[in-house]
Each structure stands twice: as structure tokens, then as C-alpha cells.
Design an enzyme around this catalytic site. Structure first.
Site, PDB file in Angstrom:
ATOM      1  N   TYR A  96       0.842  -1.203   0.000  1.00 15.66           N
ATOM      2  CA  TYR A  96       0.000   0.000   0.000  1.00 15.66           C
ATOM      3  C   TYR A  96       0.872   1.247   0.000  1.00 15.66           C
ATOM      4  O   TYR A  96       0.594   2.215  -0.701  1.00 15.66           O
ATOM      5  CB  TYR A  96      -0.922   0.009   1.223  1.00 15.66           C
ATOM      6  CG  TYR A  96      -1.951   1.127   1.167  1.00 15.66           C
ATOM      7  CD1 TYR A  96      -3.177   0.923   0.536  1.00 15.66           C
ATOM      8  CD2 TYR A  96      -1.673   2.382   1.715  1.00 15.66           C
ATOM      9  CE1 TYR A  96      -4.108   1.948   0.461  1.00 15.66           C
ATOM     10  CE2 TYR A  96      -2.599   3.404   1.636  1.00 15.66           C
ATOM     11  CZ  TYR A  96      -3.821   3.187   1.011  1.00 15.66           C
ATOM     12  OH  TYR A  96      -4.742   4.200   0.920  1.00 15.66           O
ATOM     13  N   PHE A  99      -7.503  20.330 -25.606  1.00 17.50           N
ATOM     14  CA  PHE A  99      -7.837  18.907 -25.583  1.00 17.50           C
ATOM     15  C   PHE A  99      -9.036  18.759 -24.653  1.00 17.50           C
ATOM     16  O   PHE A  99      -9.136  19.479 -23.662  1.00 17.50           O
ATOM     17  CB  PHE A  99      -6.656  18.040 -25.113  1.00 17.50           C
ATOM     18  CG  PHE A  99      -6.975  16.580 -25.225  1.00 17.50           C
ATOM     19  CD1 PHE A  99      -6.986  15.960 -26.466  1.00 17.50           C
ATOM     20  CD2 PHE A  99      -7.346  15.839 -24.113  1.00 17.50           C
ATOM     21  CE1 PHE A  99      -7.351  14.629 -26.592  1.00 17.50           C
ATOM     22  CE2 PHE A  99      -7.699  14.508 -24.230  1.00 17.50           C
ATOM     23  CZ  PHE A  99      -7.704  13.899 -25.470  1.00 17.50           C
ATOM     24  N   THR A 100      -9.935  17.834 -24.979  1.00 16.39           N
ATOM     25  CA  THR A 100     -11.232  17.734 -24.293  1.00 16.39           C
ATOM     26  C   THR A 100     -11.103  17.716 -22.766  1.00 16.39           C
ATOM     27  O   THR A 100     -11.654  18.588 -22.086  1.00 16.39           O
ATOM     28  CB  THR A 100     -11.978  16.466 -24.756  1.00 16.39           C
ATOM     29  OG1 THR A 100     -11.066  15.364 -24.655  1.00 16.39           O
ATOM     30  CG2 THR A 100     -12.451  16.588 -26.206  1.00 16.39           C
ATOM     31  N   ASP A 104       1.721  19.219 -21.674  1.00 19.44           N
ATOM     32  CA  ASP A 104       1.004  17.960 -21.796  1.00 19.44           C
ATOM     33  C   ASP A 104       1.954  17.096 -22.608  1.00 19.44           C
ATOM     34  O   ASP A 104       2.014  17.189 -23.836  1.00 19.44           O
ATOM     35  CB  ASP A 104      -0.338  18.151 -22.506  1.00 19.44           C
ATOM     36  CG  ASP A 104      -1.103  16.830 -22.618  1.00 19.44           C
ATOM     37  OD1 ASP A 104      -0.443  15.767 -22.549  1.00 19.44           O
ATOM     38  OD2 ASP A 104      -2.339  16.854 -22.764  1.00 19.44           O
ATOM     39  N   LYS A 136      -0.666   6.392 -24.052  1.00 14.91           N
ATOM     40  CA  LYS A 136      -0.206   6.684 -25.423  1.00 14.91           C
ATOM     41  C   LYS A 136       1.268   6.260 -25.551  1.00 14.91           C
ATOM     42  O   LYS A 136       1.547   5.091 -25.563  1.00 14.91           O
ATOM     43  CB  LYS A 136      -0.406   8.160 -25.741  1.00 14.91           C
ATOM     44  CG  LYS A 136      -1.668   8.802 -25.117  1.00 14.91           C
ATOM     45  CD  LYS A 136      -2.962   8.376 -25.774  1.00 14.91           C
ATOM     46  CE  LYS A 136      -4.214   8.762 -25.002  1.00 14.91           C
ATOM     47  NZ  LYS A 136      -4.470  10.168 -24.756  1.00 14.91           N
ATOM     48  N   ARG A 192     -14.680  12.894 -36.232  1.00 13.83           N
ATOM     49  CA  ARG A 192     -14.180  14.103 -35.580  1.00 13.83           C
ATOM     50  C   ARG A 192     -14.714  15.271 -36.413  1.00 13.83           C
ATOM     51  O   ARG A 192     -14.069  15.751 -37.318  1.00 13.83           O
ATOM     52  CB  ARG A 192     -12.636  14.122 -35.571  1.00 13.83           C
ATOM     53  CG  ARG A 192     -12.054  13.331 -34.414  1.00 13.83           C
ATOM     54  CD  ARG A 192     -12.121  14.156 -33.144  1.00 13.83           C
ATOM     55  NE  ARG A 192     -12.520  13.395 -31.969  1.00 13.83           N
ATOM     56  CZ  ARG A 192     -11.804  13.282 -30.880  1.00 13.83           C
ATOM     57  NH1 ARG A 192     -10.607  13.798 -30.815  1.00 13.83           N
ATOM     58  NH2 ARG A 192     -12.276  12.656 -29.827  1.00 13.83           N
ATOM     59  N   PHE A 194     -21.243  12.574 -28.957  1.00 13.13           N
ATOM     60  CA  PHE A 194     -20.639  11.631 -29.913  1.00 13.13           C
ATOM     61  C   PHE A 194     -20.496  10.222 -29.358  1.00 13.13           C
ATOM     62  O   PHE A 194     -20.522   9.251 -30.108  1.00 13.13           O
ATOM     63  CB  PHE A 194     -19.287  12.152 -30.431  1.00 13.13           C
ATOM     64  CG  PHE A 194     -18.276  12.429 -29.348  1.00 13.13           C
ATOM     65  CD1 PHE A 194     -18.295  13.633 -28.669  1.00 13.13           C
ATOM     66  CD2 PHE A 194     -17.305  11.498 -29.039  1.00 13.13           C
ATOM     67  CE1 PHE A 194     -17.361  13.905 -27.676  1.00 13.13           C
ATOM     68  CE2 PHE A 194     -16.361  11.763 -28.055  1.00 13.13           C
ATOM     69  CZ  PHE A 194     -16.393  12.955 -27.360  1.00 13.13           C
TER      70      PHE A 194
HETATM   71  C1  LIG Z   1      -5.446  11.008 -24.035  1.00 15.03           C
HETATM   72  C2  LIG Z   1      -4.979  12.361 -23.762  1.00 15.03           C
HETATM   73  C3  LIG Z   1      -5.279  13.009 -22.551  1.00 15.03           C
HETATM   74  C4  LIG Z   1      -6.166  12.410 -21.476  1.00 15.03           C
HETATM   75  O1  LIG Z   1      -5.603  11.280 -20.955  1.00 15.03           O
HETATM   76  P1  LIG Z   1      -6.469  10.064 -20.353  1.00 15.03           P
HETATM   77  O2  LIG Z   1      -5.414   9.099 -19.946  1.00 15.03           O
HETATM   78  O3  LIG Z   1      -7.358   9.575 -21.442  1.00 15.03           O
HETATM   79  O4  LIG Z   1      -7.221  10.593 -19.192  1.00 15.03           O
HETATM   80  C5  LIG Z   1      -4.779  14.279 -22.362  1.00 15.03           C
HETATM   81  N1  LIG Z   1      -4.049  14.901 -23.298  1.00 15.03           N
HETATM   82  C6  LIG Z   1      -3.759  14.314 -24.476  1.00 15.03           C
HETATM   83  C7  LIG Z   1      -2.952  15.037 -25.482  1.00 15.03           C
HETATM   84  C8  LIG Z   1      -4.218  13.032 -24.750  1.00 15.03           C
HETATM   85  O5  LIG Z   1      -3.946  12.475 -25.934  1.00 15.03           O
END
Ligand SMILES: *Cc1c(COP(=O)(O)O)cnc(C)c1O
Length: 462
Positions: free
Chosen positions: A72, A124-125, A215, A258, A383, A450
Site C-alpha cells: 500500500y 484537448f477535451t 502535456d 499513449k 471528428r 458523440f
Molecule cells: C489522451 C490524452 C489526454 C487524457 O488522458 P487520459 O489518460 O485519457 O485521461 C490528455 N491529453 C492528451 C494530449 C491526450 O492524448
């Protein structure tokens, strides 16, 4: 000298995928309301919905799952992850989270106060959501070329320094806690920013006391493009380039689903120990204790190994981006309109150009994605106008400039033969494009429509 690249791995284990008949696919896509998000993966032959969390792990990573330390507190795997992040990205302080958005949440909460402005090179979303959720306002400062699908600018992810300066002049630096700089900008089609641009952005921000937060989710793919396209970097390794990218920043959020070659995970990395303390205080409430965040010990072990592996040599990223470019170039040669230059994680097909007879409010990209699935079982993602949603004030659709079908390529999952099948499928749909009709909603969810919207074909057009 051999000019072709090939994957720097061989295949040890296989996962069967099901090939379907046209009739089976008709039933499946109708059942899914013509929305590829609603298909069951068992009905999909080649799944290019996303490259997020869909990578194949190496035998070394799988072995890591067995030796992950599930303590833990103070897990050995956590310390392995700390070492990997220090070594590869160069940040001292590690705050592990369940995935990228967990890191974005915590960063936004510790730095943004209501009324602040957060500039960024395209939204980014989830990133924008967390900035707004903390009371901030996102301001897009990406260069204009990013919005033109045919512009060949080699670094369409660049920050527009004039836009950034104008914002600083307008609102004042004390209202801008940090700039959010995305590497290999996802929503622009996987387009990189240059080292020179990042360096200049960082200088400008630091002069005004504004932090630079990356990011760095796709820093590896960005590093590869810098090596290919920016003078002075051709002889550097991607490992060196990733380190230099991070050197201009004060911290980073990363979705490990990613570049990092795992199926789940993420982190916030920082230089300032005091800021990291604040982050850890929130981490305990929202994610987990500071030595596991949102991950199990085995997840952290596989992640540490994935981070080391992605930069162990340039061969991995060469093959990863090479495969995307292979598919893109095949399509371009056959006259398929795509977002250019071909990006790092997928190809983006210009549906508006292919289906000019479908008005935007009859969802050309949605229709094209459904048609591609019908033709061959290949799954992509819309998209365009469906993803853009409605303006809450007027209730009308947002009409984005681009109607795209994204074919995102998972890492180390599919072969060149799969890419050939995808290309053939796109060509077949393209040939029959005049017979593709528009769609209309049968169910429209209120937010993030979507994911769950359902459609039917408009058959009795005038
Ligand atoms: C996928 C992604 C995120 C969000 O990450 P999650 O692991 O899906 O929460 C943020 N920024 C970029 C550029 C991404 O491609």
C-alpha cells in the site's frame, strides 16, 4: 543500405480477431445506430477507434506485472517509476494518477483560481474541462496554420507568440498561472511543435513569471518529428530530444496510455517540491496515496518499463510513426484527401471533400465512418460536427471547419498487411462515395453526444 524500416520486435503471442460478412456488419452497424462508438469490439475486424490504452506491451512489461509490488505504501514499483520518470523526462517530483485526466485535475486545482486564463496550443477535451472546472478560461494560442488541413507547415503545433503576448498584455501575467503546451497536438491531427518554438515560448513565459506546463502525453512522437524536421537534431537520439523538450518546462501531465506503452496509467511530474506537496495533498483525496495514486503496483511496474523501453533506441518510434506514414502515404497516392502532414498517431480523412453532396448537418464524417465499417469491419471515429456538439446558448450545432474520420493506429498491434486492408477499404468506399447518404439523429444525448448518439440513414431525400 536497407532503406525500409521494419518493426523492432517479433510476435510471441497472438489475439485472434473475427472477420465478418457484409450482412453481419449491416446488422451490427444498424444495431449501433450508425455510431462506431456503440459497436461491440467483437464485431470489429481492425480497430482504429483510438490509440489510447490500446498498445501491445512487451514480454518485459508483462513480466513486470508478475513482479509488481502491491504494498500500500512505499511500493518498490513506485520507486522504479520515479527513477524512470527522472531518467527519461528529467522531473524530480512524481505524482502518480489513474490516467492523464487525473493529473490534469490535480494540476488545475493547485494552480488555477477563478477568473484566470490558461493559454494553450489548441484545446484537448479533458484538459480544457479541468481548467474550466477550476474556474479558468482556456485561450487558444496555436498558430493559424493548424486549422488548414492542406497547409504543409512542418510544426503545426507551434505556439503563436504574438497571440500569447497579446493575451499577456490584455489580461496581465498575474491572471495567467501557467501555459499548457501540448506535444504532438492531438486535436490538430498529431502535429508537433518545434524545439525553437518551445524554447521561445518558455523564455517569454518565464520572463513574465508564468509557469510552463507540458502535456507531454505524446512527447516521444514530437521528438521523432523534431529529429526528422528541425536543423541540428538529426544526430541526436529521441531520448536526448525528449529530455530537452522537458527541460524548458516546470512540469508535465502525461497520459501513459499513449507513448508509454501501457493500457492504463498516468502522472503529474513537477520540479518544485513545494508544488508537489500541494499536489500530493489532493492526490490522497481524489486518486490514492502518494506512492500509488490511481495505479496498482503491477501497473506502475509495467509503466516504468514502458517508459524506459520507448526511448531505449530510436527504432521503436521510427516504426510507430513509420507505420502511420505508410498508411497515410498509400491513401495520399491514391488521391484520398487527408490532413497533412501525416500526423504521429493516425490519419485523418477529410470527409467534407469526399462527400460534398452531404450537408454538414447530415453528418458527413459520421456517415463515412459507418460506411467504412460496413465495407470491411474497419472502425474509425468521427471528428466533426457530432463531436463538436451544440452551442449551449443558441441550441444550434457548432459547425467546425473540418469533418474528419480519424483512423488512429494502436502501437505494436497491427501489421503492414492490416494497413493494406485498411487502405483498400478506404479506396473502395471512396469509389462508391456517391451512393453514401446522410444521417439524422434518432437519439441525441445532451452532453458529449458523440459517445452515445444514435442515427438512421436519410433515405427519402428530395
Ligand atoms: C489522451 C490524452 C489526454 C487524457 O488522458 P487520459 O489518460 O485519457 O485521461 C490528455 N491529453 C492528451 C494530449 C491526450 O492524448
Amino acid at each position: 543500405m536497407i532503406k525500409s524500416w521494419a518493426e523492432p520486435f517479433k510476435i510471441k503471442m497472438v489475439e485472434p480477431i473475427r472477420m465478418t460478412t457484409h450482412q453481419q456488419r449491416e446488422v451490427a452497424i444498424e444495431g449501433a445506430g450508425y455510431n462506431t462508438f456503440l459497436l461491440r469490439s467483437d464485431d470489429v475486424y481492425i480497430d482504429l477507434l483510438t490509440d489510447s490504452g490500446t498498445s501491445a506491451m512487451s514480454d518485459y512489461q508483462w513480466a513486470g506485472l508478475m513482479v509488481g509490488d502491491e504494498a500500500y505504501a512505499g511500493s518498490r514499483s513506485f520507486y522504479h517509476l520515479v527513477d524512470a520518470v527522472r531518467e527519461v523526462y528529467g522531473y524530480e517530483e512524481l505524482v502518480p494518477t489513474h490516467q492523464g485526466r487525473g493529473a490534469e485535475h490535480i494540476l488545475s486545482q493547485i494552480l488555477i483560481k477563478p477568473g484566470d486564463y490558461i493559454p494553450g496550443n489548441m484545446y484537448f477535451t479533458t484538459t480544457r474541462f479541468h481548467q474550466e472546472h477550476a474556474g479558468g478560461k482556456f485561450v487558444d494560442v496555436i498558430i493559424d496554420e493548424a486549422f488548414d488541413p492542406e497547409d504543409q507547415h512542418p510544426f503545426k503545433g507551434n505556439v503563436d507568440l504574438d497571440k500569447l503576448s497579446a493575451l499577456i498584455d490584455e489580461v496581465g501575467s498575474e491572471q495567467i498561472p501557467y501555459i499548457s503546451v501540448e506535444t504532438n497536438v492531438n486535436m490538430a491531427g498529431g502535429q508537433p511543435l518545434s524545439m525553437a518554438n518551445l524554447r521561445a515560448t518558455s523564455e517569454l513565459c518565464h520572463k513574465h513569471g508564468i509557469l510552463v506546463m507540458l502535456d507531454a502525453t505524446r512527447a516521444l512522437e514530437n521528438a521523432w518529428f523534431i529529429k526528422q524536421r528541425e536543423g541540428g537534431y538529426e544526430d541526436k537520439s529521441v531520448a536526448e530530444i525528449v529530455r530537452e523538450i522537458c527541460s524548458y518546462s516546470d512540469g508535465a501531465t502525461v497520459s501513459s496510455k499513449k507513448d508509454n506503452l501501457v493500457n492504463i496509467g498516468g502522472f503529474l511530474a513537477l520540479r518544485d517540491p513545494k508544488l508537489a506537496e500541494k499536489a500530493r495533498a489532493l492526490l490522497v483525496a481524489f486518486e490514492g496515496l502518494h506512492t500509488y495514486g490511481g495505479m496498482s503496483g503491477r501497473d506502475m511496474e509495467a509503466l516504468a518499463r514502458g517508459i524506459e523501453e520507448m526511448v531505449a533506441s530510436d527504432d521503436h518510434v521510427r516504426a510507430r510513426v513509420g507505420q502511420v506514414e505508410y498508411l497515410g502515404n498509400r491513401l495520399l497516392k491514391a488521391g484520398i484527401p487527408l490532413v497533412q502532414p501525416i500526423g504521429g498517431h493516425g490519419v485523418f480523412i477529410d470527409a467534407m471533400t469526399i462527400l460534398p453532396h452531404i450537408p454538414q448537418d447530415e453528418f458527413p464524417a459520421q456517415a463515412l465512418a459507418a460506411e467504412l465499417y460496413l465495407a470491411s469491419g474497419v472502425r474509425g471515429m468521427e471528428r466533426g460536427i457530432v463531436s463538436a456538439g451544440r452551442d449551449p446558448a443558441t441550441g444550434d450545432h457548432h459547425y467546425p471547419k473540418l469533418e474528419l474520420v480519424r483512423l488512429a493506429i494502436p502501437r505494436r498491434v497491427y501489421t503492414q498487411a492490416h494497413m493494406d486492408v485498411v487502405a483498400e477499404s478506404v479506396l473502395e468506399v471512396h469509389e462508391n462515395r456517391e451512393s453514401v447518404g446522410g444521417l439524422r439523429f434518432t437519439y441525441e444525448p445532451e452532453s458529449l453526444r458523440f459517445f452515445q448518439a444514435r442515427f438512421e440513414p436519410i433515405t427519402n431525400r428530395p
